[in-house]
Scaffold this active site. Structure first.
Site, PDB file in Angstrom:
ATOM      1  N   GLU A  54       0.805  -1.227   0.000  1.00 56.59           N
ATOM      2  CA  GLU A  54       0.000   0.000   0.000  1.00 56.59           C
ATOM      3  C   GLU A  54       0.838   1.277   0.000  1.00 56.59           C
ATOM      4  O   GLU A  54       0.611   2.161  -0.808  1.00 56.59           O
ATOM      5  CB  GLU A  54      -0.948   0.000   1.218  1.00 56.59           C
ATOM      6  CG  GLU A  54      -1.755   1.282   1.281  1.00 56.59           C
ATOM      7  CD  GLU A  54      -2.825   1.297   2.347  1.00 56.59           C
ATOM      8  OE1 GLU A  54      -2.690   0.592   3.349  1.00 56.59           O
ATOM      9  OE2 GLU A  54      -3.789   2.052   2.161  1.00 56.59           O
ATOM     10  N   ASP A  74      -0.898  -5.044   3.003  1.00 52.09           N
ATOM     11  CA  ASP A  74      -1.454  -3.843   3.639  1.00 52.09           C
ATOM     12  C   ASP A  74      -0.900  -3.821   5.064  1.00 52.09           C
ATOM     13  O   ASP A  74      -1.296  -4.632   5.909  1.00 52.09           O
ATOM     14  CB  ASP A  74      -2.989  -3.901   3.658  1.00 52.09           C
ATOM     15  CG  ASP A  74      -3.575  -2.567   4.104  1.00 52.09           C
ATOM     16  OD1 ASP A  74      -2.844  -1.769   4.717  1.00 52.09           O
ATOM     17  OD2 ASP A  74      -4.770  -2.330   3.837  1.00 52.09           O
ATOM     18  N   ILE A  76      -1.132  -1.658   7.625  1.00 55.87           N
ATOM     19  CA  ILE A  76      -2.174  -1.383   8.631  1.00 55.87           C
ATOM     20  C   ILE A  76      -3.470  -1.167   7.863  1.00 55.87           C
ATOM     21  O   ILE A  76      -3.634  -0.142   7.182  1.00 55.87           O
ATOM     22  CB  ILE A  76      -1.871  -0.125   9.480  1.00 55.87           C
ATOM     23  CG1 ILE A  76      -0.552  -0.276  10.241  1.00 55.87           C
ATOM     24  CG2 ILE A  76      -3.025   0.119  10.459  1.00 55.87           C
ATOM     25  CD1 ILE A  76      -0.237   0.883  11.181  1.00 55.87           C
ATOM     26  N   ASP A  77      -4.358  -2.119   7.957  1.00 56.10           N
ATOM     27  CA  ASP A  77      -5.674  -1.902   7.351  1.00 56.10           C
ATOM     28  C   ASP A  77      -6.587  -1.393   8.454  1.00 56.10           C
ATOM     29  O   ASP A  77      -6.729  -2.031   9.499  1.00 56.10           O
ATOM     30  CB  ASP A  77      -6.242  -3.190   6.737  1.00 56.10           C
ATOM     31  CG  ASP A  77      -7.588  -2.878   6.117  1.00 56.10           C
ATOM     32  OD1 ASP A  77      -7.664  -1.892   5.358  1.00 56.10           O
ATOM     33  OD2 ASP A  77      -8.568  -3.571   6.422  1.00 56.10           O
ATOM     34  N   THR A  79      -6.378   2.277   8.897  1.00 55.15           N
ATOM     35  CA  THR A  79      -5.499   3.354   9.393  1.00 55.15           C
ATOM     36  C   THR A  79      -6.304   4.453  10.079  1.00 55.15           C
ATOM     37  O   THR A  79      -5.874   5.002  11.094  1.00 55.15           O
ATOM     38  CB  THR A  79      -4.651   3.928   8.237  1.00 55.15           C
ATOM     39  OG1 THR A  79      -3.879   2.867   7.687  1.00 55.15           O
ATOM     40  CG2 THR A  79      -3.714   5.021   8.713  1.00 55.15           C
ATOM     41  N   ASP A 204      -6.238  -4.766   0.053  1.00 59.84           N
ATOM     42  CA  ASP A 204      -7.358  -5.008   0.977  1.00 59.84           C
ATOM     43  C   ASP A 204      -8.005  -6.360   0.673  1.00 59.84           C
ATOM     44  O   ASP A 204      -8.672  -6.944   1.528  1.00 59.84           O
ATOM     45  CB  ASP A 204      -8.444  -3.934   0.818  1.00 59.84           C
ATOM     46  CG  ASP A 204      -7.961  -2.546   1.176  1.00 59.84           C
ATOM     47  OD1 ASP A 204      -7.372  -2.395   2.253  1.00 59.84           O
ATOM     48  OD2 ASP A 204      -8.162  -1.606   0.373  1.00 59.84           O
TER      49      ASP A 204
HETATM   50  C1  IPD Z   1      -8.892   1.183   3.967  1.00 63.68           C
HETATM   51  C2  IPD Z   1      -9.873   0.689   5.007  1.00 63.68           C
HETATM   52  C3  IPD Z   1     -11.188   1.398   4.804  1.00 63.68           C
HETATM   53  C4  IPD Z   1     -11.742   1.189   3.391  1.00 63.68           C
HETATM   54  C5  IPD Z   1     -10.685   1.558   2.347  1.00 63.68           C
HETATM   55  C6  IPD Z   1      -9.409   0.793   2.601  1.00 63.68           C
HETATM   56  P1  IPD Z   1      -6.394   1.433   4.868  1.00 63.68           P
HETATM   57  O1  IPD Z   1      -7.624   0.627   4.132  1.00 63.68           O
HETATM   58  O2  IPD Z   1     -10.042  -0.699   4.937  1.00 63.68           O
HETATM   59  O3  IPD Z   1     -12.140   0.946   5.723  1.00 63.68           O
HETATM   60  O4  IPD Z   1     -12.868   2.003   3.203  1.00 63.68           O
HETATM   61  O5  IPD Z   1     -11.187   1.275   1.060  1.00 63.68           O
HETATM   62  O6  IPD Z   1      -8.462   1.092   1.597  1.00 63.68           O
HETATM   63  O7  IPD Z   1      -6.180   2.680   4.069  1.00 63.68           O
HETATM   64  O8  IPD Z   1      -6.848   1.721   6.247  1.00 63.68           O
HETATM   65  O9  IPD Z   1      -5.266   0.483   4.748  1.00 63.68           O
END
Ligand code: IPD
Length: 261
Positions: A54, A74, A76-77, A79, A204
């Site tokens: 990411e 990813d 930290i999913d 964030t 994701d």
């Molecule tokens: C995001 C989260 C968020 C979702 C975004 C993702 P990130 O990932 O999962 O809930 O709405 O589409 O990209 O940016 O926190 O790694």
């Protein structure tokens, strides 16, 4: 698993927060640190493998899935949750060979739950086998989604209208937890019946897709066709019937493609 301690510690501390594609698309120094750690450890063991990650992508690295063994990361999913100390945060690592997803690992950092899936070998959470829900009736479904990063009026109108469609169809509920990967793990666990989203990314989806499929679920494109990992959109469900009902109810929100950015 040193990254788990780093994330747990950083969760309660002050963070330096920056924005990426929009004011709601956040990144911290911990996202970068964890991504660098994971990549350097994997690169040492597998020097010929490729990486899609990411924060590297946010810095301009191309997201092209070739036939080479590729780790899709990813760090930290969730964030935005992490920034607010909302304890729904995960690390997600998927692995593909010849453009086929082979395995996925997602770690729920605050609840210490390790979700794993390997093609042909099942999906597990802390060693317990996962099984999706068998629900086919949308009027009995708990549906999960995520908002995505954009907040312009046209995107928000479509996002809300999609949610309204599902509520008109009398879905039991629609939930947004702030982490696509963990929402998809809830689906794999049978704790929800469907998931859809526009605006998520290959990092994701990669690990979660293997976990859901190995738990018996369906992961497809929002058009109802096969999943396109780079298309920034998905419908997932415990049953094909449910996935198709959701896909038919949705209006497309065009976020472009990960491999064309
Ligand atoms: C995001 C989260 C968020 C979702 C975004 C993702 P990130 O990932 O999962 O809930 O709405 O589409 O990209 O940016 O926190 O790694």
């Amino acid at each position: 698993m040193v990254f788990y301690y780093i994330i747990r510690k950083a969760l309660t501390e002050e963070k330096r927060v920056s924005t990426k594609t929009s004011a709601a698309d956040l990144v911290t120094e911990t996202d970068h640190l964890v991504e660098d750690l994971i990549i350097s450890e994997l690169r040492e063991r597998f020097p010929s493998h490729r990486f899609i990650a990411e924060e590297a992508a946010a810095s301009g690295a191309k997201c092209v899935l070739t036939h080479s063994p590729t780790w899709i990361i990813d760090p930290i999913d969730g964030t935005c949750n992490f920034v607010h100390r909302f304890p729904t945060v995960a690390v997600s690592i998927g692995f593909a060979v010849r453009q086929e997803l082979e395995f996925g690992v997602i770690y729920h950092c605050t609840e210490e739950r390790l979700y794993t899936g390997r093609r042909g070998r099942g999906a597990f959470c802390n060693g317990q086998r996962l099984r999706v829900s068998g629900e086919t009736d949308l009027s009995k479904a708990l549906v999960l989604t995520e908002i995505g990063p954009r907040r312009d009026p046209a995107t928000l109108k479509l996002f809300l209208s999609n949610m309204e469609q599902l509520l008109h169809a009398k879905a039991h509920g629609v939930r947004v937890i702030g982490s696509s990967t963990l929402a998809l793990c809830h689906l794999a666990s049978g704790a929800a019946d469907a998931y859809y989203q526009f605006g998520l990314h290959c990092w994701d989806l990669a690990a979660a897709t293997v976990i859901i499929r190995e738990a018996g679920g369906i992961v497809i494109d929002t058009s109802g066709g096969p999943l396109d990992l780079m298309a920034c959109r998905v419908v997932a469900a415990g049953t094909r019937e449910m996935a198709m009902l959701i896909a038919q109810a949705l209006q497309t929100i065009n976020y472009g493609r990960d491999d064309e950015k």
